[in-house]
Design an enzyme around this catalytic site. Structure first.
Site, PDB file in Angstrom:
ATOM      1  N   ASP A   9       0.838  -1.199   0.000  1.00 19.61           N
ATOM      2  CA  ASP A   9       0.000   0.000   0.000  1.00 19.61           C
ATOM      3  C   ASP A   9       0.872   1.247   0.000  1.00 19.61           C
ATOM      4  OD1 ASP A   9      -2.440  -1.381  -0.038  1.00 19.61           O
ATOM      5  OD2 ASP A   9      -2.415  -1.661   2.126  1.00 19.61           O
ATOM      6  N   LYS A  31      -0.272  -8.055  -2.980  1.00 16.14           N
ATOM      7  CA  LYS A  31      -1.583  -7.442  -3.155  1.00 16.14           C
ATOM      8  C   LYS A  31      -1.385  -5.956  -3.415  1.00 16.14           C
ATOM      9  CE  LYS A  31      -4.586  -6.252   0.217  1.00 16.14           C
ATOM     10  NZ  LYS A  31      -5.187  -4.949  -0.110  1.00 16.14           N
ATOM     11  N   ASP A  59      -6.676  -5.391  -5.378  1.00 12.53           N
ATOM     12  CA  ASP A  59      -7.736  -5.175  -4.383  1.00 12.53           C
ATOM     13  C   ASP A  59      -8.425  -3.836  -4.644  1.00 12.53           C
ATOM     14  OD1 ASP A  59      -9.304  -5.417  -2.154  1.00 12.53           O
ATOM     15  OD2 ASP A  59      -7.705  -5.006  -0.716  1.00 12.53           O
ATOM     16  N   LEU A  60      -9.284  -3.814  -5.655  1.00 16.94           N
ATOM     17  CA  LEU A  60      -9.948  -2.551  -6.018  1.00 16.94           C
ATOM     18  C   LEU A  60     -11.289  -2.391  -5.315  1.00 16.94           C
ATOM     19  CD1 LEU A  60      -9.127  -2.235  -9.820  1.00 16.94           C
ATOM     20  CD2 LEU A  60      -7.938  -1.259  -7.858  1.00 16.94           C
ATOM     21  N   LYS A  61     -11.788  -3.428  -4.682  1.00 20.36           N
ATOM     22  CA  LYS A  61     -13.062  -3.358  -3.947  1.00 20.36           C
ATOM     23  C   LYS A  61     -14.132  -2.645  -4.768  1.00 20.36           C
ATOM     24  CE  LYS A  61     -11.134  -3.640   0.722  1.00 20.36           C
ATOM     25  NZ  LYS A  61      -9.685  -3.546   0.461  1.00 20.36           N
ATOM     26  N   LEU A  62     -14.437  -3.196  -5.931  1.00 21.77           N
ATOM     27  CA  LEU A  62     -15.409  -2.564  -6.829  1.00 21.77           C
ATOM     28  C   LEU A  62     -16.804  -2.594  -6.190  1.00 21.77           C
ATOM     29  CD1 LEU A  62     -14.206  -4.189 -10.165  1.00 21.77           C
ATOM     30  CD2 LEU A  62     -13.590  -1.950  -9.234  1.00 21.77           C
ATOM     31  N   ASP A  64     -20.431  -0.817  -7.471  1.00 20.09           N
ATOM     32  CA  ASP A  64     -21.152   0.108  -8.356  1.00 20.09           C
ATOM     33  C   ASP A  64     -22.307  -0.668  -8.962  1.00 20.09           C
ATOM     34  OD1 ASP A  64     -21.763   2.285 -10.140  1.00 20.09           O
ATOM     35  OD2 ASP A  64     -19.669   2.891 -10.025  1.00 20.09           O
ATOM     36  N   THR A 115     -12.532  -5.286   7.937  1.00 21.90           N
ATOM     37  CA  THR A 115     -11.954  -5.617   9.245  1.00 21.90           C
ATOM     38  C   THR A 115     -11.703  -4.361  10.101  1.00 21.90           C
ATOM     39  OG1 THR A 115      -9.878  -5.773   8.042  1.00 21.90           O
ATOM     40  CG2 THR A 115     -10.892  -7.830   8.728  1.00 21.90           C
ATOM     41  N   GLN A 184      -7.033  -1.309  12.213  1.00 22.96           N
ATOM     42  CA  GLN A 184      -7.758  -2.586  12.167  1.00 22.96           C
ATOM     43  C   GLN A 184      -8.415  -2.867  13.519  1.00 22.96           C
ATOM     44  OE1 GLN A 184      -8.349  -4.041   9.505  1.00 22.96           O
ATOM     45  NE2 GLN A 184      -6.609  -4.142   8.116  1.00 22.96           N
ATOM     46  N   GLY A 204      -0.200  -6.510   5.730  1.00 23.35           N
ATOM     47  CA  GLY A 204       0.370  -5.310   5.138  1.00 23.35           C
ATOM     48  C   GLY A 204       1.463  -4.734   5.996  1.00 23.35           C
ATOM     49  N   ARG A 205       1.076  -3.774   6.845  1.00 20.51           N
ATOM     50  CA  ARG A 205       2.070  -3.006   7.595  1.00 20.51           C
ATOM     51  C   ARG A 205       3.017  -3.842   8.454  1.00 20.51           C
ATOM     52  NH1 ARG A 205      -2.715   1.054   9.021  1.00 20.51           N
ATOM     53  NH2 ARG A 205      -3.772  -0.939   8.634  1.00 20.51           N
TER      54      ARG A 205
HETATM   55  O1  C5P Z   1      -2.019  -5.452   7.492  1.00 27.38           O
HETATM   56  P1  C5P Z   1      -2.594  -4.128   7.073  1.00 27.38           P
HETATM   57  O2  C5P Z   1      -3.688  -3.642   7.975  1.00 27.38           O
HETATM   58  O3  C5P Z   1      -1.583  -3.074   6.771  1.00 27.38           O
HETATM   59  O4  C5P Z   1      -3.239  -4.483   5.649  1.00 27.38           O
HETATM   60  C1  C5P Z   1      -4.481  -4.162   5.335  1.00 27.38           C
HETATM   61  C2  C5P Z   1      -4.735  -4.395   3.884  1.00 27.38           C
HETATM   62  O5  C5P Z   1      -5.856  -5.286   3.758  1.00 27.38           O
HETATM   63  C3  C5P Z   1      -5.104  -3.122   3.167  1.00 27.38           C
HETATM   64  O6  C5P Z   1      -4.558  -3.208   1.849  1.00 27.38           O
HETATM   65  C4  C5P Z   1      -6.602  -3.148   3.131  1.00 27.38           C
HETATM   66  O7  C5P Z   1      -7.107  -2.480   2.004  1.00 27.38           O
HETATM   67  C5  C5P Z   1      -6.882  -4.639   3.040  1.00 27.38           C
HETATM   68  N1  C5P Z   1      -8.199  -5.050   3.502  1.00 27.38           N
HETATM   69  C6  C5P Z   1      -8.630  -4.924   4.803  1.00 27.38           C
HETATM   70  N2  C5P Z   1      -9.883  -5.307   5.169  1.00 27.38           N
HETATM   71  C7  C5P Z   1     -10.701  -5.859   4.286  1.00 27.38           C
HETATM   72  C8  C5P Z   1     -10.254  -6.030   2.959  1.00 27.38           C
HETATM   73  C9  C5P Z   1      -8.987  -5.642   2.612  1.00 27.38           C
HETATM   74  O8  C5P Z   1      -7.881  -4.436   5.649  1.00 27.38           O
HETATM   75  N3  C5P Z   1     -11.900  -6.292   4.640  1.00 27.38           N
END
Ligand code: C5P
Length: 228
Positions: A9, A31, A59-62, A64, A115, A184, A204-205
């Site tokens: 990201d 991703k 992961d574009l989460k469309l 529409d 989440t 989160q 991610g992070r």
């Molecule tokens: O581990 P971290 O929180 O950094 O990663 C979160 C990643 O997961 C982000 O790219 C976010 O868009 C994605 N994501 C999420 N919850 C969802 C779907 C995807 O956190 N329900």
């Protein structure tokens, strides 16, 4: 076998490429999300594809109307990514149009409840049920439309494994013990998420912001005893 996706990201293409290269050969897949795609576009995705040996999760989460989502997915076919997300709350007609628009190896994943949302946030949106019930209902739409899988928190994964065993479960909100939760809310450790039935983990992070992202990725793979 669980697959780990690292969420790259960033809006910065050189940084994304550096991260992607550092993860090459670790067994961790990549991703790319809205932030990257908005800044770097399709050419950015192609540039990252060139430095990974694994299918990319876009992961574009469309979310529409059915026509627009289907048309967007037809455009995305040209990118040869492995996975794309759509919001299940777009409704059954949208999910069916989306599934009809995909071809080849592209797998559609339906986002259920983010989440980052707590129970109190669900009622603010107007969803009166708890997250388990909302996720179950939204996953039912994904199942009916024939999607490959759903994105849910680790807290709903075992329920979905029982109710819709054919739907793959992609679980973000993964936080190794002691790491910062950031934004989160519904989080689980990697081990607990796998035990709960996650087929794919999104991390991610905890990887990208580690002092040594490659070492953090290798640790995640080793701790779960996954092949590299
Ligand atoms: O581990 P971290 O929180 O950094 O990663 C979160 C990643 O997961 C982000 O790219 C976010 O868009 C994605 N994501 C999420 N919850 C969802 C779907 C995807 O956190 N329900």
């Amino acid at each position: 076998m669980t697959t780990i996706f690292c969420a790259i990201d960033t809006p910065d293409l050189p940084k994304a490429l550096m991260l992607a290269k550092s993860l090459y050969g670790t067994g961790v897949s990549l991703k790319l999300g809205l932030e990257f795609f908005t800044a770097c576009g399709a050419d950015g995705v192609r540039a990252v594809q060139a430095v990974t040996e694994r299918p990319i999760f876009l992961d574009l989460k469309l979310h529409d109307i059915p026509h627009t989502v289907a048309a967007t997915l037809r455009v995305l076919r040209g990118l040869s990514v492995g996975y794309v997300t759509v919001h299940t709350s777009g409704g059954l007609a949208m999910l069916q149009a989306a599934q009809d628009a995909v071809e080849g190896d592209l797998k559609l994943l339906g986002v259920t409840v983010l989440t980052s949302l707590r129970e109190a946030d669900l009622s603010d949106i107007g969803w009166q049920d708890d997250s388990q019930a909302v996720v179950k209902r939204l996953a039912g739409l994904a199942h009916t439309a024939g999607l490959y899988g759903v994105v849910c928190s680790g807290l709903e994964a075992s329920m979905l494994r029982d109710v819709y065993p054919g739907l793959k479960r992609v679980v973000p909100g993964i936080r190794p013990t002691g790491s910062d939760h950031g934004d989160q809310q519904r989080v689980l450790t990697p081990q607990d998420a796998v035990a709960a039935g996650a087929d794919y983990l999104v991390i991610g992070r905890p990887i990208t912001q580690a002092a040594d992202p490659r070492a953090a990725a290798v640790d995640a793979v080793t701790n779960l005893q996954l092949p590299s």
